[in-house]
Each structure stands twice: as C-alpha cells, then as structure tokens.
Motif scaffolding. Structure first.
Motif, short mmCIF file in Angstrom:
data_model
loop_
_atom_site.label_atom_id
_atom_site.label_comp_id
_atom_site.label_asym_id
_atom_site.label_seq_id
_atom_site.Cartn_x
_atom_site.Cartn_y
_atom_site.Cartn_z
N MET A 1 -31.39 53.42 -0.50
CA MET A 1 -31.23 52.94 0.75
C MET A 1 -29.72 53.14 1.03
N LYS A 2 -28.85 52.98 -0.37
CA LYS A 2 -27.29 52.94 -0.12
C LYS A 2 -26.93 54.33 0.69
N ASP A 3 -27.58 55.22 0.86
CA ASP A 3 -27.62 56.54 1.42
C ASP A 3 -27.47 56.18 2.96
N PHE A 4 -28.23 55.31 3.47
CA PHE A 4 -28.34 55.04 4.97
C PHE A 4 -27.12 54.42 5.62
N TYR A 5 -26.77 53.25 4.67
CA TYR A 5 -25.50 52.68 5.28
C TYR A 5 -24.73 52.10 3.93
N SER A 6 -23.40 51.96 3.92
CA SER A 6 -22.75 51.34 2.88
C SER A 6 -22.19 50.11 3.08
N ASP A 7 -21.75 49.46 1.94
CA ASP A 7 -21.08 48.17 2.01
C ASP A 7 -21.88 46.84 2.95
N TYR A 8 -22.86 47.03 2.51
CA TYR A 8 -23.93 45.96 3.15
C TYR A 8 -23.91 44.72 2.11
N LYS A 9 -23.96 43.46 2.77
CA LYS A 9 -23.79 42.35 2.11
C LYS A 9 -25.08 41.34 2.33
N LEU A 10 -25.77 41.63 3.40
CA LEU A 10 -26.84 40.89 3.94
C LEU A 10 -27.81 41.59 4.37
N ILE A 11 -29.01 41.69 4.01
CA ILE A 11 -30.03 42.32 4.52
C ILE A 11 -31.24 41.35 4.88
N ILE A 12 -31.54 41.27 6.13
CA ILE A 12 -32.76 40.59 6.82
C ILE A 12 -34.14 41.24 7.04
N PHE A 13 -35.14 40.91 6.26
CA PHE A 13 -36.39 41.59 6.52
C PHE A 13 -37.18 40.63 7.36
N ASP A 14 -38.03 41.41 7.91
CA ASP A 14 -39.23 40.87 8.75
C ASP A 14 -40.32 40.96 7.67
N LEU A 15 -41.59 40.27 8.26
CA LEU A 15 -42.63 40.13 7.14
C LEU A 15 -43.75 41.01 7.78
N ASP A 16 -44.33 40.57 8.77
CA ASP A 16 -45.68 41.20 9.12
C ASP A 16 -45.32 42.63 9.88
N GLY A 17 -45.98 43.76 9.45
CA GLY A 17 -45.59 44.99 9.80
C GLY A 17 -44.67 45.64 9.04
N THR A 18 -44.03 44.93 8.18
CA THR A 18 -42.68 45.34 7.60
C THR A 18 -42.93 45.42 6.31
N LEU A 19 -42.88 44.40 5.94
CA LEU A 19 -43.35 44.22 3.97
C LEU A 19 -44.87 44.79 3.80
N TYR A 20 -45.66 44.68 4.79
CA TYR A 20 -47.01 45.30 4.65
C TYR A 20 -47.26 45.89 5.77
N GLU A 21 -48.03 46.99 6.10
CA GLU A 21 -48.44 47.94 7.30
C GLU A 21 -49.79 47.86 7.77
N ASP A 22 -50.69 47.15 7.09
CA ASP A 22 -51.86 47.03 7.45
C ASP A 22 -52.45 46.67 8.80
N THR A 23 -53.33 47.25 9.72
CA THR A 23 -53.39 46.80 11.02
C THR A 23 -54.94 46.18 11.26
N ASP A 24 -55.98 46.32 10.15
CA ASP A 24 -57.21 45.64 10.35
C ASP A 24 -57.26 44.32 11.10
N HIS A 25 -56.26 43.71 10.59
CA HIS A 25 -56.29 42.14 11.04
C HIS A 25 -56.03 42.00 12.54
N PHE A 26 -55.31 43.03 13.02
CA PHE A 26 -55.41 42.92 14.55
C PHE A 26 -56.72 43.27 15.11
N ASP A 27 -57.57 43.91 14.66
CA ASP A 27 -58.84 43.96 15.10
C ASP A 27 -59.80 43.04 14.92
N HIS A 28 -59.65 42.07 13.83
CA HIS A 28 -60.32 41.23 13.52
C HIS A 28 -59.84 40.04 14.64
#
Length: 276
Positions: A1-28
C-alpha cells in the motif's frame, strides 16, 4: 500500500463493504422489508430493487433519495451539491425546480434525505417509496444484523487482509469508523478474525452527517495532517467525498469503477488488490 501514498500517519477504515464485501445480506434485508410492504405493492417493491441492482433504475449507488418529495438526486461527487433530480419513474425535473427545491446544502438525516452510498440503501429506498415506515425499516435492519452473526450466514474473509492490516499497524495508526452499533462491530470483526486489529473503533458514526467532524477529531488526536491521512471505504458519500473535501487521501472500493478523477483518489476493486 506504500506504493499508492507515502508518508501517511493515520488510516481510517470503514467496515461494511470494505473489510468484507459479501452482498447476500442485502437480499436478506430486502426479503424482510417485503413483508412490511402492502401485499398489492410487493411485486413492484421487488421489481424496483432488482432494477436498482442492475443499474436500470433512477435510484443507484452514489445518489440520494428524498423520501419527502419521492425524488432521486444526482450529486456532484466532490461537493455533494444536487445537479439533477428525477422522479421515481426516471422522468427529469427541470433545472429551475431543482434549484428552487434544493438551493440549500443537503442534510442527510437517514429518514428524509438518504445517501444511497452502498447496498443497504437500495432496498431501503424501495421500501420507503412503497410505504414502509422508518421504524419498520430499522426493525428489519436489526434483524438482518442478527442474521449476519448466525451459522446460516458466512462472511468471506479477504485473502491477505489480516496480514496486510498487521503490517500497516507497524507504520501508522489504524482506526475503524462505522455506522454499525458496537456489539455488531465486535461480532463481525470476530467472524472475520480481525478482532484485535483496531486499537480504536468509532461505532454509530452517523456518516455522512458526522464524517468530517469525526475525521477532523481523529487527525487532531493522532497529530496527522490531511495529507498524512487516508480514508478507505466503499461509500462515496460517507467516506470518500468528505475526506477529499478535507484534503485527505482516499481509497475508494468500487468494483464497477467510477468516472471521477482526483489527485487524492485511488479506485480499487477491493482490499485484496491493496495487499497483493
């Protein structure tokens, strides 16, 4: 990931759709909402939802739904200003009506003005159009969340994700910011074997309403400038546009691509692409 951006200090992640990409729950979720739609409108509800998933409906990811006017709003992805408006059937509003109705900045409140940033909001929008109350949609949402931590639902673990996140922790602060409730977050992270990754989790974040404030507070807390901070998520309205407006760097997870270019934007198919 360092190839994309350098000198980062803070990385903010989302959860749903980011750390997992399943979609069956939307149909449920859609199947539960269907039960709350009047019998004579249930087929129309499902037909609209299917059309949305195929990209054949006015409502789509990256737009907004105005439940008061029953209208679909196309937004400038960087300013979130309304540029075009359609009725539910796809017919266009004239620009004078657009300007007079949406002259002020939008306030996304999850009830009247809904940011359709990911798959959760497609069945939601269809349900609201077909007469389902906000209270009923929330009950169906919580039942879906409960379903997601049963043996009947299996999350797909992204190959290399845990190892990649552990490496990132050696170089920067990693924080999880999500609209999900804390109990749901912990159960999902445990299911994904990521329960010990994030030293700080911000649940019930009320994105996109509170996104900019939360990001600014996190940058101040960790001593990171916008140029040293990255927002990673699958929701353009919730995580990407607000970050770009703050001058942050962004990684947008969007398998279908997007016609948007920005110096601080990287579009990827999924997190697996980052950690190969």
């Amino acid at each position: 990931m360092k190839d994309f951006y350098s000198d980062y200090k803070l990385i903010i992640f989302d959860l749903d759709g980011t750390l997992y990409e399943d979609t069956d729950h939307f149909d449920h979720y859609a199947s539960l909402l269907k039960e709350r739609v009047a019998l004579e409108h249930q087929e129309d509800f499902i037909a609209d939802y299917i059309a949305m998933k195929k990209g054949a409906h006015a409502v789509g990811i990256g737009k907004a739904y105005d439940a008061v006017h029953d209208s679909v709003l196309t937004l400038d992805p960087l300013t979130l200003k309304v540029t075009h408006v359609q009725n539910w059937d796809g017919s266009e509003w004239d620009q004078e009506k657009v300007r007079s109705t949406y002259k002020d900045d939008l306030t996304f409140d999850f009830e009247n003005i809904i940011a359709v940033g990911d798959g959760w909001w497609l069945p939601y929008s269809s349900a609201r159009h077909h007469g389902v109350s906000v209270e009923d949609t929330y009950q169906c949402y919580t039942r879906t969340k409960d379903f997601m931590v049963t043996d009947d639902f299996q999350l797909t673990k992204t190959p290399g994700l845990k190892e990649g996140l552990l490496k990132l922790k050696e170089e920067a602060e990693v924080v999880l910011v999500t609209n999900s409730e804390e109990d749901d977050v912990q159960r999902l992270l445990l299911e994904l074997d990521l329960d010990e990754i994030f030293p700080e989790i911000v649940p019930l974040a009320q994105k996109p309403v509170q996104t900019k404030e939360i990001f600014q507070n996190l940058m101040k807390k960790y001593g990171a400038s916008p140029g040293e901070t990255i927002s990673i998520g699958d929701n353009l309205i919730n995580e990407i546009a607000p970050a770009l407006l703050l001058g942050m760097k962004t990684i947008y997870i969007q398998p279908t691509g997007i016609e948007l270019e920005h110096d601080n934007l990287k579009v990827v198919n999924g997190l697996e692409e980052l950690f190969k």
